[in-house]
Design a protein around this motif. Structure first.
Motif, PDB file in Angstrom:
ATOM      1  N   ARG A 142      33.159  42.580  20.174  1.00  0.00           N
ATOM      2  CA  ARG A 142      33.436  43.494  21.282  1.00  0.00           C
ATOM      3  C   ARG A 142      33.230  42.720  22.572  1.00  0.00           C
ATOM      4  O   ARG A 142      32.212  42.039  22.743  1.00  0.00           O
ATOM      5  CB  ARG A 142      32.482  44.694  21.218  1.00  0.00           C
ATOM      6  N   ALA A 143      34.186  42.799  23.481  1.00  0.00           N
ATOM      7  CA  ALA A 143      34.075  41.990  24.696  1.00  0.00           C
ATOM      8  C   ALA A 143      34.819  42.604  25.866  1.00  0.00           C
ATOM      9  O   ALA A 143      35.837  43.276  25.695  1.00  0.00           O
ATOM     10  CB  ALA A 143      34.623  40.578  24.438  1.00  0.00           C
ATOM     11  N   HIS A 144      34.268  42.387  27.050  1.00  0.00           N
ATOM     12  CA  HIS A 144      34.984  42.613  28.299  1.00  0.00           C
ATOM     13  C   HIS A 144      34.923  41.288  29.045  1.00  0.00           C
ATOM     14  O   HIS A 144      33.852  40.870  29.508  1.00  0.00           O
ATOM     15  CB  HIS A 144      34.342  43.729  29.124  1.00  0.00           C
ATOM     16  N   ILE A 145      36.067  40.618  29.096  1.00  0.00           N
ATOM     17  CA  ILE A 145      36.153  39.283  29.673  1.00  0.00           C
ATOM     18  C   ILE A 145      36.698  39.375  31.094  1.00  0.00           C
ATOM     19  O   ILE A 145      37.809  39.869  31.315  1.00  0.00           O
ATOM     20  CB  ILE A 145      37.070  38.370  28.838  1.00  0.00           C
ATOM     21  N   VAL A 146      35.922  38.896  32.055  1.00  0.00           N
ATOM     22  CA  VAL A 146      36.403  38.771  33.438  1.00  0.00           C
ATOM     23  C   VAL A 146      36.156  37.331  33.877  1.00  0.00           C
ATOM     24  O   VAL A 146      35.005  36.872  33.911  1.00  0.00           O
ATOM     25  CB  VAL A 146      35.692  39.739  34.406  1.00  0.00           C
ATOM     26  N   VAL A 147      37.239  36.619  34.157  1.00  0.00           N
ATOM     27  CA  VAL A 147      37.151  35.231  34.616  1.00  0.00           C
ATOM     28  C   VAL A 147      38.072  35.081  35.816  1.00  0.00           C
ATOM     29  O   VAL A 147      39.280  35.299  35.710  1.00  0.00           O
ATOM     30  CB  VAL A 147      37.556  34.227  33.512  1.00  0.00           C
ATOM     31  N   GLU A 148      37.515  34.695  36.945  1.00  0.00           N
ATOM     32  CA  GLU A 148      38.321  34.473  38.142  1.00  0.00           C
ATOM     33  C   GLU A 148      39.076  33.157  38.019  1.00  0.00           C
ATOM     34  O   GLU A 148      38.487  32.110  37.750  1.00  0.00           O
ATOM     35  CB  GLU A 148      37.431  34.434  39.391  1.00  0.00           C
ATOM     36  N   ARG A 149      40.383  33.233  38.247  1.00  0.00           N
ATOM     37  CA  ARG A 149      41.212  32.028  38.262  1.00  0.00           C
ATOM     38  C   ARG A 149      41.793  31.838  39.656  1.00  0.00           C
ATOM     39  O   ARG A 149      41.589  32.667  40.538  1.00  0.00           O
ATOM     40  CB  ARG A 149      42.319  32.139  37.205  1.00  0.00           C
ATOM     41  N   GLU A 150      42.518  30.747  39.844  1.00  0.00           N
ATOM     42  CA  GLU A 150      42.982  30.400  41.189  1.00  0.00           C
ATOM     43  C   GLU A 150      43.879  31.475  41.784  1.00  0.00           C
ATOM     44  O   GLU A 150      43.744  31.837  42.960  1.00  0.00           O
ATOM     45  CB  GLU A 150      43.734  29.064  41.149  1.00  0.00           C
ATOM     46  N   PHE A 160      44.775  34.583  40.036  1.00  0.00           N
ATOM     47  CA  PHE A 160      44.495  35.936  39.573  1.00  0.00           C
ATOM     48  C   PHE A 160      43.253  35.913  38.687  1.00  0.00           C
ATOM     49  O   PHE A 160      42.775  34.839  38.309  1.00  0.00           O
ATOM     50  CB  PHE A 160      45.681  36.532  38.810  1.00  0.00           C
ATOM     51  N   ALA A 161      42.751  37.088  38.386  1.00  0.00           N
ATOM     52  CA  ALA A 161      41.588  37.190  37.502  1.00  0.00           C
ATOM     53  C   ALA A 161      42.030  37.637  36.123  1.00  0.00           C
ATOM     54  O   ALA A 161      42.868  38.529  35.981  1.00  0.00           O
ATOM     55  CB  ALA A 161      40.576  38.182  38.067  1.00  0.00           C
ATOM     56  N   VAL A 162      41.489  37.002  35.107  1.00  0.00           N
ATOM     57  CA  VAL A 162      41.663  37.490  33.739  1.00  0.00           C
ATOM     58  C   VAL A 162      40.656  38.615  33.554  1.00  0.00           C
ATOM     59  O   VAL A 162      39.451  38.427  33.753  1.00  0.00           O
ATOM     60  CB  VAL A 162      41.410  36.367  32.715  1.00  0.00           C
ATOM     61  N   GLY A 212      46.857  38.090  33.233  1.00  0.00           N
ATOM     62  CA  GLY A 212      45.442  38.355  33.103  1.00  0.00           C
ATOM     63  C   GLY A 212      45.064  39.763  32.706  1.00  0.00           C
ATOM     64  O   GLY A 212      43.875  40.084  32.614  1.00  0.00           O
ATOM     65  N   ARG A 213      46.053  40.629  32.458  1.00  0.00           N
ATOM     66  CA  ARG A 213      45.765  42.017  32.102  1.00  0.00           C
ATOM     67  C   ARG A 213      46.385  42.361  30.759  1.00  0.00           C
ATOM     68  O   ARG A 213      47.451  41.848  30.401  1.00  0.00           O
ATOM     69  CB  ARG A 213      46.320  42.985  33.158  1.00  0.00           C
TER      70      ARG A 213
END
Length: 362
Positions: free
Chosen positions: A15-23, A25-27, A222-223
């Motif tokens: 189970r995961a909620h992944i938020v990673v900021e990229r150049e 957009f954000a994943v 990213g969505r």
């Protein structure tokens, strides 16, 4: 217990909620994979699929979110902060490169994980030989990685990963560098060996998704844009990307008079569910149909079915003949029927309503 016996997991798998900021957009993707389930992930290049796997494996730090494997939190940004090292997460990541240890034999490569976990050398090597047999490489333990073909290297990589008894397996397009025949063999082996193991498989090939996974999630910019059983997602594409990988036309329009309309093009469907969707004028709908079900007809054609006019944009050679790209859908024709067709020319098209489906546009 044999060195290759599976352990049944009763807790939820991942189970995961992944938020990673990229150049640019954000994943930002939330997902849940049941214990023993395989979920495929597809999306355009640069959509964030590999970032998703890297974050799950602990190789990419989260900007926000949480990751839990079998109800054990291994990564959390909010307090109380949790940051488990990649080797202690119980997650293995398999990519396009087998990344075998070049100085170790095939047997020692596969035995590496169990030995690192404290299993004695004799037991670990015996387990390695069993795993090599299971992935189709019996008696190959004494070979060195440099002596293996690409397909053999991937088989060893799978054996090494599973010999470590992971709680979850991540596949990052492991078949993309293989020739079609070898890829087919490895795909069948993966389906057999990953059965009962919680797996997330990133792929660009719909055949991989259908063969390996129960569910498919689509990630774009990213969505998460679509999810569900694999065949259902491919049959009702919610975006142009999904339509492309499913090999179907997806034309966006609105419901009109019990059918579908976009400009001068109007289509009807024989499917009851599609007619129900089209019952309210103005509702956004996409008409979905296969290029091979469309026919090029003469201007005076009066046969039953949907007919519309379009302009040819380009011609593309395929194994079966020619794919005609028009301003209102793609058409597959034989080499003989393609004679006289050229970019810029008008064309009259027809399709039986039985081959047309309408799907909602969100």
């Amino acid at each position: 217990m044999s060195g290759v016996d599976r352990v049944e997991h009763t807790a939820s798998g991942l189970r995961a909620h992944i938020v990673v900021e990229r150049e640019h957009f954000a994943v930002d993707v939330a997902l849940e994979v049941a214990a023993g389930e395989t979920v495929a992930v597809m999306g355009p290049s640069g959509a964030g699929k590999s970032t998703l796997l890297q974050a799950l494996a602990g190789l990419e730090p989260l900007t926000a979110g949480e990751i839990a494997v079998e109800e054990r939190v291994v990564d959390r940004v909010a307090a109380p902060r949790v940051r488990t090292t990649p080797m202690n997460r119980g997650i293995v990541l398999l990519g396009q490169d087998a990344r075998l240890f070049p100085h170790l034999s095939v047997r020692e490569n596969v035995a590496f994980g169990p030995r690192a976990a404290g299993v004695d050398a004799r037991t670990a090597r015996a387990s390695a030989d069993e795993w090599l047999e299971r992935v189709g490489l019996p008696g190959s333990g004494s070979r060195m990685p440099r002596e293996l073909s690409g397909g053999e290297g991937q088989r060893v990589a799978v054996a090494r990963a599973l010999a470590a008894s992971p709680r979850a397996v991540l596949l990052d397009e492991p078949l993309v560098a293989l020739d079609p025949a070898t890829a087919g063999e490895i795909r069948r082996m993966l389906r057999e060996q990953l059965m009962g193991i919680t797996t997330i498989a990133v792929t660009h090939d719909a055949a991989d998704a259908v063969a390996l996974a129960e569910r498919l999630i689509v990630v774009e910019a990213g969505r998460l844009t679509q999810s569900g059983p694999v065949r259902e997602v491919l049959a009702a594409p919610a975006s142009g990307f999904v339509a492309a990988i499913a090999g179907v036309n997806r034309l966006v329009g609105v419901a009109r008079d019990g059918g579908w309309q976009s400009g001068d093009v109007g289509l009807t469907s024989a499917e009851a569910a599609s007619r129900a969707l089209a019952a309210t004028d103005g509702v956004a709908l996409a008409a979905v149909f296969r290029p091979q079900d469309v026919r090029v007809v003469a201007d005076g054609d009066s046969s039953d079915g949907n007919r519309w006019s379009a302009t040819i944009m380009r011609l593309e050679s395929t194994l079966a003949g020619i794919r005609v790209h028009t301003t209102a859908g793609q058409v597959d024709v034989s080499l003989m029927d393609a004679a006289g067709l050229e970019p810029g020319a008008p064309v009259r098209l027809r399709i039986d309503p039985a081959h047309v489906r309408f799907v909602p546009v969100s």
